[in-house]
Design a protein around this motif. Structure first.
Motif, PDB file in Angstrom:
ATOM      1  N   VAL A   1       6.304 -52.270 -30.432  1.00 47.58           N
ATOM      2  CA  VAL A   1       6.243 -52.744 -31.818  1.00 47.58           C
ATOM      3  C   VAL A   1       7.175 -53.937 -31.974  1.00 47.58           C
ATOM      4  O   VAL A   1       8.142 -54.112 -31.211  1.00 47.58           O
ATOM      5  CB  VAL A   1       6.620 -51.623 -32.826  1.00 47.58           C
TER       6      VAL A   1
ATOM      7  N   VAL B   1       0.303 -47.453 -30.276  1.00 43.97           N
ATOM      8  CA  VAL B   1       1.627 -46.825 -30.294  1.00 43.97           C
ATOM      9  C   VAL B   1       1.464 -45.328 -30.533  1.00 43.97           C
ATOM     10  O   VAL B   1       0.706 -44.907 -31.416  1.00 43.97           O
ATOM     11  CB  VAL B   1       2.523 -47.447 -31.381  1.00 43.97           C
TER      12      VAL B   1
ATOM     13  N   THR C   1       2.778 -53.181 -34.967  1.00 42.55           N
ATOM     14  CA  THR C   1       2.486 -52.785 -33.587  1.00 42.55           C
ATOM     15  C   THR C   1       1.944 -53.973 -32.798  1.00 42.55           C
ATOM     16  O   THR C   1       1.196 -54.804 -33.317  1.00 42.55           O
ATOM     17  CB  THR C   1       1.467 -51.646 -33.544  1.00 42.55           C
TER      18      THR C   1
END
Length: 546
Positions: free
Chosen positions: A413, A482, A478
């Motif tokens: 991220v 994720v 992101t």
């Protein structure tokens, strides 16, 4: 609006009044149009009425097909008088049933002329002549033929042909007997003695040199053609047809009569076709079942491979891997779909807790507040929930309430500050990868001493106000898919409440222990003082007496 007002608005014209005057038939033309419109709505091809009618008509067709062969069971042989009669009771029942079905068929034909025709997905024809033309060129002939009593059961043919062969024998014998009239074989006209037929047409035992009944001898010997017990003879004829169809007519011993031979040939052909049809369907079913089984096996292998890759990515130990694969294989064998990207919800609760502890405890220990507090760490770990984000999706934006703390187990991220004016990145983005976390401000909000004034203690527990959540100073987005675990603000409130309750309980226990120790110490001191006072007075008394 009143009628008068309507007239004035049109300039006092009488045209509107004249249009409302009924014609000679006494029916308003607009009412005719309304009636026509109502009929078209009721007879819409996609309406409930026609759909229900079509379902009822299919059932009726099945009943009609079952009624038709019953006509072949009407003739009955009177063996005593050697004449042909009709089963009057069965005749009345069959004619009534067939009449009802014929009337419904006629009604269906009428409906076919009236109902709109849907020529395409969006085109519906409502004019009468195109509707009739379409019906006449398609199903009209089939509906007409369906009204006729066409025989469709093999056993009924066998029964009727058996009677025909016995009547044929009677006619041949009649030509050889002086004074015999073949027209007298009808029971209504039979006034003569026909016992000579037993010599010319013997059945028990049969004499093939005189007359060979062939495949119809069984019907004569069993008394089926002479019985008026309809269920009995229907069941026997049905069994005869089923037996010979299933054996492809191999057991049929025919005579040299040409029509009997052709009938036996048709039985063999139909039996063979049914057998080939059954084999073809069975083969098709087996192929489909095999293909489906192979697809399921292949799908299970792909799923197991993806699960194995997920286990490898998260570095789970071998014993945990074995337990996961065992559960996943069991789930897949039950034909339940498993989303490998969201694996944890499919696993048992105990196994989920093991995996969560293995993945999250090392991350929680990186939080300075929790590194030396194992009890609080375990409590927070128990309240973590698995979360999944697609690539290039926003987790939280700058200026929004920070209502969750995220622990990343897979993926990357970006954490950055954006320009409030244009939404572009105004600071160097921070890359947060696997085995890291963000959102510690939420823990500070829940546990920091500076916020104690925002907490209200009720019955020894703390209540946090969600309106006072910290505001995110950065945007989190992101970069890849994720996976992680989140501690939400609501779950944190529960943790804080439980933790404060535990702390209060601990302080109360310490205080009670301290009070008990203090009480015991005071009691001990009082006991010592009393002992000292008693000794002092005793010594003083001894000195005075001396």
């Amino acid at each position: 609006m009143s009628f008068r007002g309507h007239q004035q608005d049109n300039g006092g014209s009488n045209q509107d009044i004249e249009k409302q005057v009924p014609k000679d038939d006494g029916v308003d033309p607009r009412k005719k149009g309304t009636t026509r419109k109502t009929i078209l709505q009721n007879f819409n091809p996609e309406g409930k009425f026609l759909q229900m009618w079509n379902r009822m008509f299919v059932v009726l067709c099945t009943i009609a097909v079952s009624v038709d062969p019953l006509f072949f069971y009407l003739p009955v042989i009177n063996e005593d008088n050697k004449c042909l009669a009709l089963d009057d009771k069965l005749k009345i029942i069959v004619i009534c049933l067939r009449s009802v079905t014929d009337m419904i068929y006629v009604l269906n034909i009428i409906l076919q002329f009236l109902c709109p025709v849907k020529l395409a997905r969006t085109v519906i024809v409502k004019d009468a002549w195109p509707i009739a033309k379409s019906y006449l060129s398609s199903y009209f002939l089939m509906d007409i033929l369906a009204i006729l009593p066409i025989p469709q059961v093999l056993g009924a043919f066998w029964y009727l042909f058996s009677i025909e062969r016995e009547m044929a024998c009677w006619h041949i014998a009649c030509t050889k007997h002086i004074g015999c009239n073949s027209s007298s074989f009808k029971c209504q006209l039979s006034l003569r003695n026909h016992t000579f037929l037993n010599d010319y047409c013997p059945v028990e035992p049969p004499n093939t040199t005189l007359f060979d009944f062939g495949i119809f001898l069984d019907a004569l010997q069993s008394g089926t053609v002479a019985s008026k017990d309809f269920p009995r003879k229907f069941a026997y004829c049905f069994w005869w047809g089923l037996r010979n169809l299933s054996s492809v007519g191999q057991n049929l011993q025919t005579s040299t009569y040409i029509w009997e031979t052709l009938f036996a040939v048709l039985i063999s052909i139909f039996g063979l076709l049914l057998f080939l049809y059954f084999i073809g369907n069975l083969q098709t079913y087996m192929q489909l079942a095999t293909q489906r089984s192979e697809d399921i096996i292949q799908s299970v292998k792909f799923k197991e491979r993806d699960v194995d890759m997920w286990i490898h990515r998260n570095d789970l130990p071998p014993d945990m891997k074995k337990e996961i694969m065992s559960n996943i294989t069991h789930i897949l064998k039950k034909k339940k779909d498993v989303d490998v990207e969201k694996l944890l919800p499919h696993l048992p609760v105990d196994l989920r807790k093991k995996i969560k502890n293995y993945l999250c405890k090392p991350l929680l220990r990186k939080v300075r507040m929790l590194e030396n507090n194992e009890q609080l760490l375990q409590m927070i770990c128990d309240h973590l929930k698995p979360v999944y984000y697609n690539e290039q999706s926003y987790i939280v934006r700058e200026g929004e309430p920070l209502d969750a703390m995220l622990f990343i187990t897979q993926g990357i991220v970006w954490n950055f500050t954006s320009d409030s004016g244009e939404g572009t990145v105004s600071s160097k983005p921070q890359c947060i990868e696997k085995d890291n976390f963000f959102g510690q401000e939420l823990l500070d909000w829940g546990f920091c001493e500076e916020n104690e004034k925002d907490k209200e203690f009720v019955d020894g527990s703390a209540s946090l106000n969600l309106s006072d959540l910290p505001i995110s100073t950065k945007t989190v987005k992101t970069h890849t898919k994720v996976e992680g675990f989140a501690l939400t603000a609501e779950d944190l409130r529960t943790v804080v409440s439980k933790w404060k309750t535990k702390e209060v309980s601990f302080i109360q226990a310490v205080w009670r222990r301290h009070q008990l120790e203090k009480k015991n110490q005071l009691a001990s001191e009082n006991k010592n003082w009393l002992s000292f006072s008693f000794s002092f007075f005793k010594n003083t008394s001894k000195s005075s007496s001396a």
